[in-house]
Design an enzyme around this catalytic site. Sequence first.
Site, PDB file in Angstrom:
ATOM      1  N   SER A   1      -4.917 -27.122  11.519  1.00 39.33           N
ATOM      2  CA  SER A   1      -3.634 -27.490  10.935  1.00 39.33           C
ATOM      3  C   SER A   1      -3.203 -26.329  10.050  1.00 39.33           C
ATOM      4  CB  SER A   1      -3.774 -28.790  10.159  1.00 39.33           C
ATOM      5  OG  SER A   1      -2.580 -29.141   9.522  1.00 39.33           O
TER       6      SER A   1
ATOM      7  N   TYR B   1       7.894 -25.992  11.103  1.00 35.43           N
ATOM      8  CA  TYR B   1       6.482 -25.597  11.139  1.00 35.43           C
ATOM      9  C   TYR B   1       5.653 -26.528  10.256  1.00 35.43           C
ATOM     10  CZ  TYR B   1       2.193 -22.922  10.533  1.00 35.43           C
ATOM     11  OH  TYR B   1       0.873 -22.549  10.483  1.00 35.43           O
TER      12      TYR B   1
ATOM     13  N   LYS C   1       2.704 -29.250  11.450  1.00 31.82           N
ATOM     14  CA  LYS C   1       1.315 -29.211  10.995  1.00 31.82           C
ATOM     15  C   LYS C   1       0.930 -30.496  10.256  1.00 31.82           C
ATOM     16  CE  LYS C   1      -0.040 -25.236  12.589  1.00 31.82           C
ATOM     17  NZ  LYS C   1      -1.134 -25.160  13.596  1.00 31.82           N
TER      18      LYS C   1
ATOM     19  N   THR D   1      -3.720 -12.795  10.429  1.00 29.98           N
ATOM     20  CA  THR D   1      -3.498 -13.185  11.820  1.00 29.98           C
ATOM     21  C   THR D   1      -2.194 -12.571  12.313  1.00 29.98           C
ATOM     22  OG1 THR D   1      -2.254 -15.163  11.183  1.00 29.98           O
ATOM     23  CG2 THR D   1      -4.654 -15.383  11.365  1.00 29.98           C
TER      24      THR D   1
ATOM     25  N   ASN E   1      -6.608 -24.565  18.454  1.00 28.50           N
ATOM     26  CA  ASN E   1      -6.184 -23.522  17.522  1.00 28.50           C
ATOM     27  C   ASN E   1      -4.815 -22.938  17.854  1.00 28.50           C
ATOM     28  OD1 ASN E   1      -6.644 -21.178  15.536  1.00 28.50           O
ATOM     29  ND2 ASN E   1      -6.451 -20.107  17.501  1.00 28.50           N
TER      30      ASN E   1
ATOM     31  N   LEU F   1      -7.273 -16.338  14.058  1.00 24.43           N
ATOM     32  CA  LEU F   1      -8.311 -17.292  13.678  1.00 24.43           C
ATOM     33  C   LEU F   1      -9.148 -17.722  14.873  1.00 24.43           C
ATOM     34  CD1 LEU F   1      -6.294 -19.588  11.231  1.00 24.43           C
ATOM     35  CD2 LEU F   1      -7.969 -17.840  10.618  1.00 24.43           C
TER      36      LEU F   1
END
Length: 305
Positions: free
Chosen positions: A192, A206, A210, A241, A98, A28
């Site tokens: 996020s 994780y 976030k 990604t 990011n 990203l």
Amino acid sequence: MDGKALTASSLFDITGRVAVITGGGTGLGLMMAKALEANGAKVYILGRRLEPLQEAAKQSTHGNIHPVQCSVTSHADLQGVVDHIAAKDGYINLLVNNAGISTPNLGPHATRPTPKWDISKVRDYWFHKSFADYAAVFETNTTASLMVTFAFLELLDKGNKKSEEEAKASQARNGAGKARIEYVRSQVVTLSSVGGFGRDNSAFIYGASKAAATHMMKNLATYLAPWKIRVNVIAPGYFNTDMMGNFYKATGGRLPASLAPEERFGDAQEIGGTIVYLASKAGAYCNGMVLLVDGGYVSNKPSSY
């Protein structure tokens, strides 16, 4: 307001903006860097590995993507980058947090449990995970976003001052008198995740990291208001990604409607268009916002936001 001001070329013009993107060498981060640079911005991409950054810079449209090796969890590295950009440009207009990592060492019990699972094995699977591994997820996904923001705070402030001076000069040239000075204010955008909204997966750390990042950026939007520095959040869904690459290959980029009504992964135009919107006049009134770019993923999960 005349019609020219409402054309796409005016609304989304980011010519001359200076942006910094952490984790900008792949995924990203690279998609956003290429979109910003293709539309006139100068972009610094930061990352731990220099080679991917250099390869990413070769994909620029105008030769204006600049790689800088940096760990977002190192005060010394961050200060070095700030000093480097201060010497080169003296200001920035946009900071994109990011950089991120996933929960480590996921395995057979990282899916929704069923009554058939042996509860002793479930207990052992989770209990013997490393405290250090989990702490590292928060360090990169949450704490680093705060540290990076404060590292660049003065350059963001100088970006505002430069934009204000340019707006004043433009008004004077056009004979606008003492009308209110308007300009696109400096901004922090943090990536996020939709994983911070849902409550039905087992990527506990994780998702928590976030969710924490999202809430922290809302706090920061309030905290930085006296300096006219905006803070917004992009919460992406499925994109091709490094983190999602294997899943992308396995699905061919297609998703069931039950997971995302768009039935596919997002692409570079969609995340790129989002950051260009936020960086431009079109998005200048956005502050403290969480923008879901997820093909409807979260809308499929009632009461999740």
